[in-house]
Design an enzyme around this catalytic site. Sequence first.
Site, PDB file in Angstrom:
ATOM      1  N   LYS A 108       0.856  -1.180   0.000  1.00  0.00           N
ATOM      2  CA  LYS A 108       0.000   0.000   0.000  1.00  0.00           C
ATOM      3  C   LYS A 108       0.898   1.239   0.000  1.00  0.00           C
ATOM      4  CE  LYS A 108      -3.820   2.032   2.694  1.00  0.00           C
ATOM      5  NZ  LYS A 108      -4.690   1.876   3.878  1.00  0.00           N
ATOM      6  N   SER A 147      -9.694   1.681   3.081  1.00  0.00           N
ATOM      7  CA  SER A 147      -8.957   2.547   2.197  1.00  0.00           C
ATOM      8  C   SER A 147      -7.949   1.804   1.328  1.00  0.00           C
ATOM      9  CB  SER A 147      -8.211   3.600   3.026  1.00  0.00           C
ATOM     10  OG  SER A 147      -7.254   2.984   3.861  1.00  0.00           O
ATOM     11  N   SER A 167      -9.425  -0.813   7.094  1.00  0.00           N
ATOM     12  CA  SER A 167      -8.876  -0.630   5.751  1.00  0.00           C
ATOM     13  C   SER A 167      -8.235  -1.857   5.126  1.00  0.00           C
ATOM     14  CB  SER A 167      -7.875   0.517   5.739  1.00  0.00           C
ATOM     15  OG  SER A 167      -8.589   1.722   5.715  1.00  0.00           O
TER      16      SER A 167
HETATM   17  N1  GLN Z   1     -12.780   3.584   6.737  1.00  0.00           N
HETATM   18  C1  GLN Z   1     -12.174   3.853   7.986  1.00  0.00           C
HETATM   19  C2  GLN Z   1     -11.826   5.310   8.094  1.00  0.00           C
HETATM   20  O1  GLN Z   1     -12.015   5.979   7.141  1.00  0.00           O
HETATM   21  C3  GLN Z   1     -10.962   2.985   8.203  1.00  0.00           C
HETATM   22  C4  GLN Z   1      -9.748   3.492   7.583  1.00  0.00           C
HETATM   23  C5  GLN Z   1      -8.506   2.690   7.856  1.00  0.00           C
HETATM   24  O2  GLN Z   1      -8.526   1.602   8.420  1.00  0.00           O
HETATM   25  N2  GLN Z   1      -7.387   3.262   7.463  1.00  0.00           N
HETATM   26  O3  GLN Z   1     -11.388   5.779   9.075  1.00  0.00           O
END
Ligand code: GLN
Length: 479
Positions: free
Chosen positions: A80, A155, A179
């Site tokens: 990532k 994400s 994410s």
């Molecule tokens: N969707 C969640 C957020 O926006 C999780 C994001 C993540 O795990 N980086 O905070």
Amino acid sequence: MKDLYKLTVKEASEKIQAGEISSEELTKSCLERVKEMEPEINAFITVTEKYALTRAKEIDKKLSKKELRSPLVGIPYSLKDVYVTKGIETTAGSRILKGYIPQYDATVHRRIEEAGGILIGKTNCDPFGFGSSTEHSGYGVTKNPNNTDYVPGGSSGGSGAAVAYGGGLYSIAEDTGGSIRCPASFCGVDGLKVTYGRVSRYGALAYASSYDTVGPIAQNAEDIALIMSVIAGKDPFDATSFEGGKDDPPDYSRNLGKSLKGRKIGLPKEYYGKGLDDEVRNVIEKAIDKYKSLGCETVEISLPYTEFAIAAYYVVGISEASSNLARYDGIRYGIDVEAEGWKEKMQEVRSRGFSDEAKRRIMVGTYALSKGYADKYYKKAQKVRQLLRNDFERALNEVDIILTPTMPVLPFKIGENIDDPLKMWLVDAFTAAINPVGVPALSVNAGTSKDGLPVGMQLIGPHFLEDRLLNFAHIFEAS
Ligand code: GLN
């Protein structure tokens, strides 16, 4: 051999060690697959083709001398784009870091390289991990390879999509509130959110320091076990990494295959109430039946503070984010722009470089931390966090694992939720509850909806017992 990119890590590793295929052949197959799929999917921000091919050749040489033995030798993978890579652009999915070339490697990347892994590219994501759909990325949206009208989750949507289509055999992603698990669920692969502190975060661009975790997305639990044994363990560069003693990290494959007879699975009633999509429910119920047929016992449990989890998660998460993002000011980090004074410069860099979602979080997070509001929001959220911890601790004393859907909904269409930030935040209800608690959680592909959209189930266990989750998943996948 054709279509090598379809191999699992385990299969590819056996073939490489036996000399049946070379790392170069495998790497080329994955890179060709990337070329074929990227115009449509956009899972990668950077493809490191030359780097990967040079390394694969080197690794093949070492393999012929039997110098490398790790199961990850010669296996192509992606990272990532929130992990710094020496000499390779690292953007965190944000325009504010466009052109940033780090001076050093993140520990997770270094460990995989030392084990002989082949980095083929950096994957797309919502900027700094802010999102559940990868639609906020400064580098274009990633599409779901199962159906390109749909989001891949986020994400780490690029990592989920890349693994699903064969752009590398696995990916290292990051999970702050789902994410890793959300894209694994939406793309039909597996993803592990590790115990807080289990894998070093040195070189990970921070979102929320008390939640962030580093973990793998792969095709199955067996592969995740192999990857974990390479990446887990104490790192002197990360003071929050867990000191496990001399036999640490454990061999995560050691429990795979252990019978599940008589094991107890907790089903928290708060996760199966209203708001859960019927099609998701059907798939998860079938998975539960399968576990029963394997000899497991299911118990209804309660996690009474669930309804406050998402609010607590977001208040603490964005408060930490507002502080972590202060360094992107155009002076320490961030794009360069012409401006009169430093104040104007900072303003210009941040207004041009940050996505709307990042701005929203910085503003709300700063507000929640400010004098007069910190008690009302931030401190209160920390109290709820403790109550959530108590909930899970109590429940995990009663059962071996907790099983929930990973996401309450099926993958949604690109554009469907983008103008409704609150709705977007609410889809994290089941995943975001876990990070404030710190326990491990694994999203396992459990099947598909009528229209062929993947559905993931989330297995949650006690701190540091990732291997238990992997065994539950492995038995399910093997049957
Ligand atoms: N969707 C969640 C957020 O926006 C999780 C994001 C993540 O795990 N980086 O905070």
